[in-house]
Design an enzyme around this catalytic site. Structure first.
Site, PDB file in Angstrom:
ATOM      1  N   TYR A  22      28.987  37.285 -24.393  1.00 51.12           N
ATOM      2  CA  TYR A  22      27.016  36.914 -24.421  1.00 51.12           C
ATOM      3  C   TYR A  22      26.773  37.133 -23.311  1.00 51.12           C
ATOM      4  O   TYR A  22      25.972  38.116 -22.378  1.00 51.12           O
ATOM      5  CB  TYR A  22      26.856  35.848 -25.281  1.00 51.12           C
ATOM      6  CG  TYR A  22      24.858  36.040 -24.815  1.00 51.12           C
ATOM      7  CD1 TYR A  22      24.406  36.472 -24.692  1.00 51.12           C
ATOM      8  CD2 TYR A  22      24.928  34.970 -23.748  1.00 51.12           C
ATOM      9  CE1 TYR A  22      23.066  36.464 -24.141  1.00 51.12           C
ATOM     10  CE2 TYR A  22      23.886  34.663 -22.986  1.00 51.12           C
ATOM     11  CZ  TYR A  22      22.531  34.930 -23.350  1.00 51.12           C
ATOM     12  OH  TYR A  22      21.452  35.601 -23.194  1.00 51.12           O
ATOM     13  N   GLU A  66      21.730  32.562 -17.261  1.00 48.85           N
ATOM     14  CA  GLU A  66      22.831  32.608 -18.346  1.00 48.85           C
ATOM     15  C   GLU A  66      23.409  31.253 -18.707  1.00 48.85           C
ATOM     16  O   GLU A  66      23.424  31.018 -19.751  1.00 48.85           O
ATOM     17  CB  GLU A  66      22.753  33.835 -19.197  1.00 48.85           C
ATOM     18  CG  GLU A  66      22.267  34.666 -18.652  1.00 48.85           C
ATOM     19  CD  GLU A  66      20.983  35.046 -19.683  1.00 48.85           C
ATOM     20  OE1 GLU A  66      21.054  34.880 -20.488  1.00 48.85           O
ATOM     21  OE2 GLU A  66      20.601  36.072 -19.918  1.00 48.85           O
ATOM     22  N   THR A 126      20.482  24.469 -23.850  1.00 52.08           N
ATOM     23  CA  THR A 126      18.953  24.773 -22.803  1.00 52.08           C
ATOM     24  C   THR A 126      18.513  24.990 -23.025  1.00 52.08           C
ATOM     25  O   THR A 126      18.125  26.208 -23.304  1.00 52.08           O
ATOM     26  CB  THR A 126      18.993  24.103 -21.555  1.00 52.08           C
ATOM     27  OG1 THR A 126      21.061  23.372 -21.159  1.00 52.08           O
ATOM     28  CG2 THR A 126      18.175  23.445 -20.452  1.00 52.08           C
ATOM     29  N   TRP A 156      14.323  34.449 -13.548  1.00 50.67           N
ATOM     30  CA  TRP A 156      15.152  35.104 -13.402  1.00 50.67           C
ATOM     31  C   TRP A 156      15.528  37.007 -13.790  1.00 50.67           C
ATOM     32  O   TRP A 156      16.352  37.393 -13.938  1.00 50.67           O
ATOM     33  CB  TRP A 156      16.229  34.949 -13.894  1.00 50.67           C
ATOM     34  CG  TRP A 156      15.850  34.155 -15.410  1.00 50.67           C
ATOM     35  CD1 TRP A 156      15.406  34.874 -16.635  1.00 50.67           C
ATOM     36  CD2 TRP A 156      15.552  32.493 -15.811  1.00 50.67           C
ATOM     37  NE1 TRP A 156      15.300  33.919 -17.309  1.00 50.67           N
ATOM     38  CE2 TRP A 156      15.687  32.641 -16.720  1.00 50.67           C
ATOM     39  CE3 TRP A 156      15.887  31.607 -15.029  1.00 50.67           C
ATOM     40  CZ2 TRP A 156      14.675  31.693 -17.942  1.00 50.67           C
ATOM     41  CZ3 TRP A 156      14.784  30.157 -16.070  1.00 50.67           C
ATOM     42  CH2 TRP A 156      14.561  29.983 -17.104  1.00 50.67           C
ATOM     43  N   ARG A 157      13.907  36.556 -14.909  1.00 47.71           N
ATOM     44  CA  ARG A 157      13.562  38.215 -14.788  1.00 47.71           C
ATOM     45  C   ARG A 157      13.169  39.244 -13.985  1.00 47.71           C
ATOM     46  O   ARG A 157      12.658  40.139 -13.792  1.00 47.71           O
ATOM     47  CB  ARG A 157      12.762  38.099 -16.121  1.00 47.71           C
ATOM     48  CG  ARG A 157      13.581  37.482 -17.315  1.00 47.71           C
ATOM     49  CD  ARG A 157      12.718  37.874 -18.498  1.00 47.71           C
ATOM     50  NE  ARG A 157      12.973  37.638 -19.912  1.00 47.71           N
ATOM     51  CZ  ARG A 157      12.695  37.288 -20.444  1.00 47.71           C
ATOM     52  NH1 ARG A 157      11.056  37.434 -20.714  1.00 47.71           N
ATOM     53  NH2 ARG A 157      13.090  36.925 -22.036  1.00 47.71           N
ATOM     54  N   LEU A 196      21.227  18.714 -16.876  1.00 53.60           N
ATOM     55  CA  LEU A 196      21.567  19.388 -17.874  1.00 53.60           C
ATOM     56  C   LEU A 196      22.517  19.147 -18.554  1.00 53.60           C
ATOM     57  O   LEU A 196      22.582  20.074 -20.271  1.00 53.60           O
ATOM     58  CB  LEU A 196      21.433  20.589 -17.555  1.00 53.60           C
ATOM     59  CG  LEU A 196      20.570  21.698 -16.724  1.00 53.60           C
ATOM     60  CD1 LEU A 196      21.011  22.847 -15.710  1.00 53.60           C
ATOM     61  CD2 LEU A 196      19.950  22.234 -17.093  1.00 53.60           C
ATOM     62  N   TYR A 218      26.319  19.209 -20.795  1.00 50.13           N
ATOM     63  CA  TYR A 218      27.723  19.929 -20.809  1.00 50.13           C
ATOM     64  C   TYR A 218      28.132  20.138 -19.030  1.00 50.13           C
ATOM     65  O   TYR A 218      28.443  21.035 -18.954  1.00 50.13           O
ATOM     66  CB  TYR A 218      26.471  20.817 -21.074  1.00 50.13           C
ATOM     67  CG  TYR A 218      26.177  20.633 -22.774  1.00 50.13           C
ATOM     68  CD1 TYR A 218      27.561  20.877 -23.828  1.00 50.13           C
ATOM     69  CD2 TYR A 218      25.095  21.002 -22.990  1.00 50.13           C
ATOM     70  CE1 TYR A 218      27.116  20.781 -25.283  1.00 50.13           C
ATOM     71  CE2 TYR A 218      24.862  20.375 -24.790  1.00 50.13           C
ATOM     72  CZ  TYR A 218      25.199  20.767 -25.245  1.00 50.13           C
ATOM     73  OH  TYR A 218      25.031  19.777 -26.575  1.00 50.13           O
TER      74      TYR A 218
END
Length: 354
Positions: A104, A21, A27, A8-9, A64, A66
């Site tokens: 955030y 994000e 995680t 993702w960068r 994953l 949540y």
């Protein structure tokens, strides 16, 4: 210090940054990478995601945890398509109005995708900023959060704030670690109050420990021919929206589980009379403050009609692959053979065949 090469960068696409994000909340990076790559292969853009059904999103999110995060990204995708013509808003206030996007995440999208001067405080920068400031209070309190967010905003330059935010997060993740930080490699050690006063091990203040509650649950794979009974978990339950076998809590202090109790509890929850078969598995797992022992059985349907106040389906073991399940339900499902029999260490049980 060399930054990690994370998928993702390699992009300024706000969609990919957003998904990464959200996945990274609660995680680890190592766990997220394969999920992110698989998710992007299936939902490469916002419009493709917005067209998807919740069940499919949950299936790709499976493992994953949540799961409200997954439901919120689908809701947010629909809002962006319907109200913003499929374009990510660049305004922080508008970003925070989307389901599941807080201060955030909005800052991360604005900073990394649009190179805006948006502050970021997450687990790694929280630790870094506390040490730089020598802040000994509770960083998660209202006062602590105000101080850290103000600091995060004040240190951002006007040029390339996105790169600076990435570097600060990387510094916190790889150098200013929770235990044994590599202070000798830190480029800002001369400004760090914790380092200068030898308080790295006590700053930031740790979260208070939560008491763990032991719970025992039973899960029943009720069989009707080659099909098994599953129900969709409701909005007020853990793992809402996922499918599961019959599952209920039993007294933790019970040294044994009487068959009659399991049969009766199953009938009360489903309306079905069953013939209980063998225990085929036992799993231990943790959910928030609960340590759960899950004991798994198979059973045959004998009689009765399913209660109408639940969403039920009879499906084969093969069809379970398409249904989103919790981690332990998936582990249980993997013990069920396509023939409808249960597998225990390579042997078939339930119909008397070994």
């Amino acid at each position: 210090m060399r930054a990690r090469d994370l998928p993702w960068r390699r992009t300024a696409d706000p969609y990919q940054i957003w998904i990464s994000e959200i996945m990274l909340q609660q995680t680890t990076v190592a766990a997220v990478i394969p999920f992110f790559q698989r998710f992007m292969a299936r939902f490469p853009d916002l419009k493709e995601l917005a067209r998807a059904e919740e069940t499919e999103i949950l299936r790709y999110w499976e493992g994953l945890g949540y799961y409200s995060r997954a439901r919120n990204i689908l809701r947010a995708a629909k809002v962006i398509v319907e109200q913003h013509e499929g374009q990510f808003p660049t305004d922080l206030v508008q970003l925070q109005s989307l389901p599941g996007i807080g201060r955030y995440t909005a800052g991360a999208i604005a900073s990394f995708a649009f190179d805006q001067r948006a502050p970021i405080v997450e687990a790694n920068t929280l630790r870094l900023y506390c040490r730089l400031l020598g802040y000994e209070g509770d960083p998660r309190s209202k006062g602590g959060q105000e101080q850290l967010w103000t600091f995060a905003e004040n240190i951002l330059p006007r040029k390339q704030p996105g790169q600076v935010n990435q570097a600060l997060m990387e510094l916190g993740a790889t150098v200013c670690t929770p235990r044994d930080p590599a202070c000798g490699e830190c480029p800002v050690q001369s400004y760090c109050q914790a380092y200068l006063t030898n308080r790295q091990s006590t700053i930031p203040r740790p979260k208070p420990k939560v008491a763990i509650t032991a719970v025992t649950e039973v899960s029943i794979a009720v069989r009707n021919g080659a099909k098994f009974l599953v129900r969709r978990r409701t909005a007020d339950e853990r793992w809402a929206g996922l499918w599961d076998f019959i599952r209920f809590e039993v007294p933790h202090e019970s040294p044994t589980l009487p068959d009659a109790m399991i049969v009766q509890s199953t009938q009360e929850r489903t309306g079905l009379t069953i013939e209980l078969g063998p225990q085929v598995a036992q799993f231990n797992h943790s959910v928030t403050r609960y340590r759960i022992t899950l004991i798994c059985f198979v059973a045959n349907r004998i009689d009765g009609r399913l209660k109408k106040d639940e969403e039920w389906q009879w499906i084969t073991a093969e069809e379970l692959e398409k249904f989103p399940l919790s981690v332990t339900a998936r582990q249980f499902a993997q013990r069920l053979h396509p023939s409808g029999r249960a597998i225990v260490e390579g042997q078939f049980l339930l119909d008397g065949t070994l």
